[in-house]
Scaffold this active site. Sequence first.
Site, PDB file in Angstrom:
ATOM      1  N   ALA A 114      62.320  -6.493 -54.541  1.00  0.00           N
ATOM      2  CA  ALA A 114      62.758  -7.011 -53.242  1.00  0.00           C
ATOM      3  C   ALA A 114      61.658  -7.814 -52.554  1.00  0.00           C
ATOM      4  O   ALA A 114      61.944  -8.710 -51.761  1.00  0.00           O
ATOM      5  CB  ALA A 114      63.229  -5.871 -52.353  1.00  0.00           C
ATOM      6  N   THR A 115      60.413  -7.515 -52.862  1.00  0.00           N
ATOM      7  CA  THR A 115      59.341  -8.318 -52.268  1.00  0.00           C
ATOM      8  C   THR A 115      59.496  -9.771 -52.704  1.00  0.00           C
ATOM      9  O   THR A 115      59.486 -10.689 -51.875  1.00  0.00           O
ATOM     10  CB  THR A 115      57.958  -7.776 -52.692  1.00  0.00           C
ATOM     11  N   ASN A 133      63.451   0.934 -43.502  1.00  0.00           N
ATOM     12  CA  ASN A 133      62.796   1.833 -44.437  1.00  0.00           C
ATOM     13  C   ASN A 133      61.995   2.948 -43.770  1.00  0.00           C
ATOM     14  O   ASN A 133      61.561   3.864 -44.446  1.00  0.00           O
ATOM     15  CB  ASN A 133      61.873   1.039 -45.357  1.00  0.00           C
ATOM     16  N   GLN A 169      66.912  -1.055 -49.007  1.00  0.00           N
ATOM     17  CA  GLN A 169      67.114   0.373 -48.728  1.00  0.00           C
ATOM     18  C   GLN A 169      68.592   0.735 -48.637  1.00  0.00           C
ATOM     19  O   GLN A 169      68.929   1.857 -48.263  1.00  0.00           O
ATOM     20  CB  GLN A 169      66.421   0.739 -47.403  1.00  0.00           C
ATOM     21  N   SER A 198      66.526  -4.206 -54.641  1.00  0.00           N
ATOM     22  CA  SER A 198      65.452  -3.650 -55.457  1.00  0.00           C
ATOM     23  C   SER A 198      66.001  -2.464 -56.226  1.00  0.00           C
ATOM     24  O   SER A 198      66.799  -1.695 -55.692  1.00  0.00           O
ATOM     25  CB  SER A 198      64.303  -3.206 -54.546  1.00  0.00           C
ATOM     26  N   ALA A 199      65.597  -2.313 -57.474  1.00  0.00           N
ATOM     27  CA  ALA A 199      66.149  -1.229 -58.287  1.00  0.00           C
ATOM     28  C   ALA A 199      65.527   0.124 -57.977  1.00  0.00           C
ATOM     29  O   ALA A 199      66.212   1.140 -57.964  1.00  0.00           O
ATOM     30  CB  ALA A 199      65.976  -1.547 -59.776  1.00  0.00           C
ATOM     31  N   THR A 206      60.615 -15.203 -68.392  1.00  0.00           N
ATOM     32  CA  THR A 206      61.401 -14.444 -69.358  1.00  0.00           C
ATOM     33  C   THR A 206      62.037 -13.228 -68.694  1.00  0.00           C
ATOM     34  O   THR A 206      61.367 -12.462 -68.013  1.00  0.00           O
ATOM     35  CB  THR A 206      60.495 -13.994 -70.525  1.00  0.00           C
ATOM     36  N   CYS A 256      54.423   1.060 -48.294  1.00  0.00           N
ATOM     37  CA  CYS A 256      53.610  -0.129 -48.517  1.00  0.00           C
ATOM     38  C   CYS A 256      52.491  -0.226 -47.511  1.00  0.00           C
ATOM     39  O   CYS A 256      51.541  -0.959 -47.703  1.00  0.00           O
ATOM     40  CB  CYS A 256      54.471  -1.385 -48.438  1.00  0.00           C
TER      41      CYS A 256
HETATM   42  C1  PLP Z   1      52.214 -20.337 -73.836  1.00  0.00           C
HETATM   43  C2  PLP Z   1      53.166 -19.611 -72.951  1.00  0.00           C
HETATM   44  N1  PLP Z   1      52.959 -19.564 -71.617  1.00  0.00           N
HETATM   45  C3  PLP Z   1      53.799 -18.927 -70.799  1.00  0.00           C
HETATM   46  C4  PLP Z   1      54.924 -18.282 -71.257  1.00  0.00           C
HETATM   47  C5  PLP Z   1      55.828 -17.603 -70.283  1.00  0.00           C
HETATM   48  O1  PLP Z   1      55.525 -16.230 -70.207  1.00  0.00           O
HETATM   49  P1  PLP Z   1      56.609 -15.150 -69.726  1.00  0.00           P
HETATM   50  O2  PLP Z   1      57.635 -15.092 -70.799  1.00  0.00           O
HETATM   51  O3  PLP Z   1      55.805 -13.890 -69.631  1.00  0.00           O
HETATM   52  O4  PLP Z   1      57.154 -15.579 -68.425  1.00  0.00           O
HETATM   53  C6  PLP Z   1      55.189 -18.304 -72.638  1.00  0.00           C
HETATM   54  C7  PLP Z   1      56.387 -17.658 -73.218  1.00  0.00           C
HETATM   55  O5  PLP Z   1      57.513 -17.951 -72.937  1.00  0.00           O
HETATM   56  C8  PLP Z   1      54.294 -18.980 -73.487  1.00  0.00           C
HETATM   57  O6  PLP Z   1      54.520 -19.048 -74.806  1.00  0.00           O
HETATM   58  C1  PLP Z   2      63.227  -2.680 -46.724  1.00  0.00           C
HETATM   59  C2  PLP Z   2      62.373  -3.013 -47.886  1.00  0.00           C
HETATM   60  N1  PLP Z   2      62.239  -4.298 -48.270  1.00  0.00           N
HETATM   61  C3  PLP Z   2      61.484  -4.647 -49.318  1.00  0.00           C
HETATM   62  C4  PLP Z   2      60.794  -3.718 -50.045  1.00  0.00           C
HETATM   63  C5  PLP Z   2      59.938  -4.172 -51.188  1.00  0.00           C
HETATM   64  O1  PLP Z   2      60.644  -4.054 -52.392  1.00  0.00           O
HETATM   65  P1  PLP Z   2      59.920  -3.913 -53.805  1.00  0.00           P
HETATM   66  O2  PLP Z   2      59.288  -2.579 -53.793  1.00  0.00           O
HETATM   67  O3  PLP Z   2      61.031  -4.005 -54.800  1.00  0.00           O
HETATM   68  O4  PLP Z   2      58.956  -5.017 -53.948  1.00  0.00           O
HETATM   69  C6  PLP Z   2      60.886  -2.360 -49.678  1.00  0.00           C
HETATM   70  C7  PLP Z   2      60.168  -1.300 -50.393  1.00  0.00           C
HETATM   71  O5  PLP Z   2      58.975  -1.243 -50.530  1.00  0.00           O
HETATM   72  C8  PLP Z   2      61.693  -2.010 -48.576  1.00  0.00           C
HETATM   73  O6  PLP Z   2      61.796  -0.748 -48.196  1.00  0.00           O
END
Ligand code: PLP
Ligand code: PLP
Lengths: 130, 130, 393, 393
Positions: free
Chosen positions: C75-76, C155, C184, C204-205, C244, C330
């Site tokens: 969520a950030t 939160n 939240q 956010s999961a 990715t 946080c």
């Molecule tokens: C040389 C290179 N830089 C950056 C990336 C991107 O990295 P990521 O898949 O962790 O976002 C890749 C792979 O896709 C890569 O081969």
């Molecule tokens: C209201 C709210 N927004 C955003 C965030 C940030 O989400 P994340 O932890 O997925 O970066 C949080 C939790 O830390 C939250 O409570």
Amino acid sequence: MRYSRLTWEHFSNASSAGVLTGTDVARAAAGSAADGTWVQFDIRAKRRGFAAALIIEARFQAFGCPHTIAVADWLAGRAAGRSAELRLPEPVGALQQLFGMPVEKLGRLFVLEDAWVGAVQALLKKQENA
Amino acid sequence: MRYSRLTWEHFSNASSAGVLTGTDVARAAAGSAADGTWVQFDIRAKRRGFAAALIIEARFQAFGCPHTIAVADWLAGRAAGRSAELRLPEPVGALQQLFGMPVEKLGRLFVLEDAWVGAVQALLKKQENA
Amino acid sequence: MTMPVYLDSAATTPTDPRVAAVMTRILRSADEYGNPASSTHEYGDRASELVDAARERVAASVGATTADVVWTSGATEANNLAIFGVTAYYANQGRHIITARTEHKAVIDPCWELERRGWRVTWLIPGPDGIVAADQVEAALEDDTILVSLMQVNNEIGVIQDTRAIAAVCAQHDGARLHVDAAQSIGKVPVDFGASGADLMSLSAHKAYGPKGVGALLVSQRRGVRLEARQFGGGQERGLRSGTLAPHQLAGMATAFTLASQELPKEAQRIGALRRRLWDGLAALGGVLRNGTEQGTVPQLLNVSFEDVEGEALLASVSELIAVSSGSACTSSSNEPSYVLRALGRSDRLAESSLRFGLGRFTHEADIDQAITAVGNAVKRLRKISGQCATAA
Amino acid sequence: MTMPVYLDSAATTPTDPRVAAVMTRILRSADEYGNPASSTHEYGDRASELVDAARERVAASVGATTADVVWTSGATEANNLAIFGVTAYYANQGRHIITARTEHKAVIDPCWELERRGWRVTWLIPGPDGIVAADQVEAALEDDTILVSLMQVNNEIGVIQDTRAIAAVCAQHDGARLHVDAAQSIGKVPVDFGASGADLMSLSAHKAYGPKGVGALLVSQRRGVRLEARQFGGGQERGLRSGTLAPHQLAGMATAFTLASQELPKEAQRIGALRRRLWDGLAALGGVLRNGTEQGTVPQLLNVSFEDVEGEALLASVSELIAVSSGSACTSSSNEPSYVLRALGRSDRLAESSLRFGLGRFTHEADIDQAITAVGNAVKRLRKISGQCATAA
Ligand SMILES: Cc1ncc(COP(=O)(O)O)c(C=O)c1O
Ligand SMILES: Cc1ncc(COP(=O)(O)O)c(C=O)c1O
């Protein structure tokens, strides 16, 4: 926040917390709860001829963080048998080290010092007047 | 990239790939490998009195994507027994649908059309001259 | 050492075993480990199917369409993408945004950054109940307001904002898009992005028994919301967020969200009862103030200020028995008093002497009773140590 | 359906079972699920210890200090953070950067974005061997050059750049910082950030048998490199990259990196032999061109152009038996011919008719033989279908 063993022991037992009563008890407090730290010491002592007073017992009350309570308890608990002097038994810097206090908390030791020195002062005054 | 069953069958078998030989064979090609798609059709037909020629067999060669090869194979494989007409047996749009080709690949069907129509044209010319 | 009872579900939640099972299966899979962007082979196709399935399940669980979902690292990132992405895209329409002082840092800090770059930000202050009234938003809207960012569930105190009413106000204003931080909300209040009238929503999961490090920004396609990308590269997520994708994380999030929405009604009841028990137990101590009302907050949160007790000492005293927070996770590594409680009118002192109890799926009655005992003992002991004078001083 | 042999390790790698085991343990743990930012209780402390341990192990495996490590969601984010973060911080010192046409999209696209915003970008073109010579960099440096971004191992042909020589050139130029995308380096070439002379380095876990969705940017503290944050919120990573950290992901990355550096020497040998076998088998077909040299490339990659064969047809023909890529995974969903091969001087036609074979930890001799057979059959069949004329036309 993690606390040193010494801090934790004195904070969680705080066996010298409390008050003393009687006309021979000197009391002083410093700080304020509104500011986050308030400490009070009660000291009872006996006169040793013309030498400095000898502390018999001490108690504290405190509104404050675990470090504040721990140092207050430590001071009060170790007071018995020492002569009443107008300073802490250990300098503020040494106490900070001893209890592993973060520097930001140094101010709280000054509150403790004020309360302690104030109580000794009150004690000496009381004995002078006696 | 996923291919339709029809595309995959004709691409992977490509049983009509190859060339025909003989003086009665007409041949035409279109496109170029450098441009990514090249197709050639060989057609053999017999004359039917004054009516249009009747295709006896057809073969293709192709440099191209699976769709190109598949459509070429389909066209060549279904040619026998049909009369030689100056158009594809199905319009380009219908072929695109039939084979599930992405629109971006429409141009390749025009190359196929050019090769096919060119071969029929060559055939008719040959028969005229005969 | 026995672990304390976990009562900090607003900071994060344990991964549900059913979620962990799905993730583990993918992590150990012999044929689903491909890069979802690899379109040239079956491994890529299968990975991409996992991503699609997760997208469908997350969308379904929050009333969004699959096209609305932009995966993020949490969520950030979602908040940052919403705030910077929208303001960058619509910069020529205006440079004013509206938010509240009680938002999460992940909204406040991007807004501060925008202020630093010359944007005007109106910082709304909620009423003492924590509610930001739609009227307040209406009054704050200006001709060049292009974004309103307000959270759904706070939160720290769990107060639920009436985001629909706020959306209705924004809808009257040509060009003010509404972003809702719903980090939240999942499993605590029903979430229906489509019906909410919001333009963007952050998810956010890990606040809902899913894995940490994954989330999503919902961007309403129906409402035609646009934003500028901030992370460039492979062109994933229709170019809005390159990088990715991680199928195990997305599948974990999808499982977590599905479970959360299924279990919401039953859990709301069960946890509501636990919270009443907790509040009754704490209220009996006297000198305790509730931050947030019974009705207007999610049952998972109870925030209480303790009079005549120093905050750090209170927290330290209970820490071996219960795991609670004295502010947003946080921000709790800093020792500042909670800005949310201060914004609600609590004094610094009371804000510092507050505990946030986060109840959840794995909280049971015995845990609540342990909390009541732990806090009761600590408060009584600390009040005894500080004597009468503290109050007087 | 039996899955094809996986030969696309440059797109992504399967999660090593030892990595998956560590991650699974954390995902199922009863006491390590806290938020690493929760400093008020043991759950937070344990999560934070996992993060610290991962930081130490990753740092150790790449010759960095723990203070250099900034966790990200992958190398895409790391590249974006490096490029936008550094250019934003040093903008008043200059607005010129240098990179190469053969970089990954996650470097190229941020640089394009900077061009759009008015920065000057010099796009170096490597020699036919894929090497960007230090001289080229030297010649391109201008007074106001503040960043040089060049990868260590190319993701399409595996060519290894002499980043130390390039660092030495940058060191002569006051103010030109060197960013190295090392996403493809781990487990393939020894990486020593401290000794490399680079200022910043991007890492990704999933190219080295770690999980997808996590990576890091190394920012040299010793060299005093600064950058502006791009993601604001809880203040994690010393404010450089806010967002809740995911211990299971970080521990997975740490385990993967530790294994990769331990197994590098042995694997380089083993995989080198497999690659020779593969190349010998393919070369026997005739009309095949190698993109990249035996010596200057990592053993994990073999990129080959096939004359007189159409690319898509080739790929489709082999796809049931081997999983390979015809370009970078991130770009292979588009059908453009590889810009890397084109930059190296291959014609569009040959670039399109190329296969990238990615060998890895789980590749064995039988897989190589299957690849040789599959490609051999396909090439022969397609050449037969196209006849002689294709070449002539
Ligand atoms: C040389 C290179 N830089 C950056 C990336 C991107 O990295 P990521 O898949 O962790 O976002 C890749 C792979 O896709 C890569 O081969
Ligand atoms: C209201 C709210 N927004 C955003 C965030 C940030 O989400 P994340 O932890 O997925 O970066 C949080 C939790 O830390 C939250 O409570």
